[in-house]
Design an enzyme around this catalytic site. Structure first.
Site, short mmCIF file in Angstrom:
data_model
loop_
_atom_site.label_atom_id
_atom_site.label_comp_id
_atom_site.label_asym_id
_atom_site.label_seq_id
_atom_site.Cartn_x
_atom_site.Cartn_y
_atom_site.Cartn_z
N SER A 78 0.98 -1.30 0.01
CA SER A 78 -0.04 0.04 0.01
C SER A 78 0.98 1.22 0.04
O SER A 78 1.85 1.23 0.42
CB SER A 78 -0.83 -0.18 1.32
OG SER A 78 -1.39 1.27 1.46
N SER A 79 0.38 2.25 -0.58
CA SER A 79 1.04 3.60 -0.78
C SER A 79 1.32 4.01 0.67
O SER A 79 2.18 4.95 0.92
CB SER A 79 0.33 4.64 -1.37
OG SER A 79 -0.76 5.01 -0.84
N CYS A 80 0.74 3.73 1.78
CA CYS A 80 0.78 4.20 3.21
C CYS A 80 2.18 3.78 3.75
O CYS A 80 2.56 4.02 4.82
CB CYS A 80 -0.33 3.82 4.24
SG CYS A 80 -0.39 2.02 4.51
N TYR B 141 -0.51 -0.86 10.16
CA TYR B 141 -0.80 -1.33 8.85
C TYR B 141 0.38 -1.18 8.04
O TYR B 141 0.74 -2.41 7.27
CB TYR B 141 -1.98 -0.90 8.32
CG TYR B 141 -2.21 -1.41 6.91
CD1 TYR B 141 -2.81 -2.64 6.53
CD2 TYR B 141 -2.02 -0.67 5.78
CE1 TYR B 141 -3.33 -3.04 5.21
CE2 TYR B 141 -2.42 -1.02 4.38
CZ TYR B 141 -2.81 -2.22 4.36
OH TYR B 141 -3.22 -2.87 3.03
N LYS C 129 2.91 -4.08 5.99
CA LYS C 129 3.06 -4.15 4.87
C LYS C 129 4.64 -4.15 4.64
O LYS C 129 5.07 -4.44 3.60
CB LYS C 129 2.37 -3.04 4.15
CG LYS C 129 1.13 -3.53 3.97
CD LYS C 129 0.67 -4.78 3.34
CE LYS C 129 -0.90 -5.00 3.09
NZ LYS C 129 -0.96 -6.19 2.39
N HIS D 117 -12.83 3.36 2.45
CA HIS D 117 -11.81 4.67 2.07
C HIS D 117 -12.70 5.63 1.85
O HIS D 117 -13.92 5.72 1.38
CB HIS D 117 -10.89 3.98 1.09
CG HIS D 117 -10.15 3.14 1.83
ND1 HIS D 117 -10.16 1.67 1.71
CD2 HIS D 117 -8.83 3.35 2.03
CE1 HIS D 117 -9.12 1.14 2.07
NE2 HIS D 117 -8.23 1.97 2.29
#
Length: 308
Positions: free
Chosen positions: A108-110, A137, A141, A180
């Protein structure tokens, strides 16, 4: 991938997993192995070991994860860390033990630092502090990326990690609290239109900028990379284009045909100011998205309506 190869899509009923399944079916693949969470708990080491030993998949798409928006991430911090670590640890390790030819891990981009320079390049990973609300999270990842690289380095496993930007599309989660921003706005503008509500209030200032990728475009990219990409580290998947939350809200409002006002509750958090992916690495490998945001929101809204 050989057309007769056995392919395991972890999370096949979710938005991403179902999009990958549709793409592979369209490409002529027929030999899928899938399990729902009520028959295979990916957090359970023994269950996953038995599943892999029995099924022996050739290729694995790792699209199973516990996911959610700001509220869910911040509320269920323990589950977001524990569940995601357990799921990916079990699937990646059993893929190694059972001779999986290639595995694609979805992040994920987070994972990128909150204040990383924009657009986000792959080598910005671990160069700064994470966004607090989704740190558990993100840490899970990041561990998955590093696990794929470690198994590649130590055991020669062909495991690749891809980092999609914000996703939306068919089979999205439209839960009023745990979804989201894009699907949440679709639901809220739709309900406001149906109920004749004079205004819709959105968290924050509306100034943060976000990038959105239709899930079927992500699936096409994942298939392309499984066929053409074999490198350590990670590769971003996105459009390379972003817009403000205010602009997104206006676009969704127009698509749905809502006539009321949009208000912003500035006492609520904005989250990361901007998250735009640098997709030059992906473009250099020969892939680019095909579904632009206005078309994608229309498709997503029709999908939302079909489930009402």
């Amino acid at each position: 991938m050989e057309k007769e190869a056995k392919i395991y899509i972890a999370g096949h009923r979710g938005m991403v997993g179902s999009a990958i399944h549709r793409k592979l079916v369209a490409e002529g693949f027929t030999n899928f192995v899938t399990r729902t969470s009520d028959t295979l708990d990916l957090r359970d080491q023994k269950q996953v070991a038995v599943f892999f030993a029995q099924e022996k998949p050739d290729y694995v798409f790792m699209a199973a994860a516990k996911v959610g928006g700001i509220v869910a991430n911040n509320t269920y911090r323990a589950e977001f860390l524990y569940d995601n670590l357990q799921i990916q640890n079990n699937v990646i390790h059993q893929s190694h033990l059972n001779g999986v030819k290639k595995l694609l891990f979805l992040g994920s981009s987070c994972i990128y630092p909150k204040m990383a320079p924009q657009p986000l390049k792959e080598d910005y990973l671990l160069t700064g502090t994470l966004e607090e609300t989704n740190e558990p999270y993100a840490i899970a990842k990041i561990a998955g990326i590093k696990m794929c690289d470690a198994y590649r380095a130590q055991y020669g496993c062909n495991y690749i990690s891809v980092m999609p930007t914000n996703l939306y599309g068919y089979n999205d989660n439209y839960h009023p609290q745990n979804s989201h921003v894009l699907p949440a706005l679709i639901r809220r503008f739709h309900e406001a239109k149906v109920n004749g509500t004079p205004s819709v209030t959105i968290w924050g200032t509306g100034s943060p900028k976000r990038e959105f990728l239709f899930a079927d475009d992500l699936a096409a990219a994942c298939y392309y990379l499984m066929e053409n990409y074999d490198e350590p580290n990670l590769i971003n998947i996105g459009t390379g284009e972003d817009l403000s939350i205010k602009e997104l809200a206006e676009l969704i409002k127009k698509t749905i045909g809502y006539e009321g006002e949009i208000n912003f509750d500035t006492s609520k958090p904005d989250g990361t100011p901007r998250k735009l992916m640098d997709v030059s690495k992906l473009h250099s490998k020969g892939w680019k998205h095909t579904i632009d945001l206005p078309e994608g929101i229309q498709l997503a809204y029709q999908d939302f309506l079909s489930k009402q």
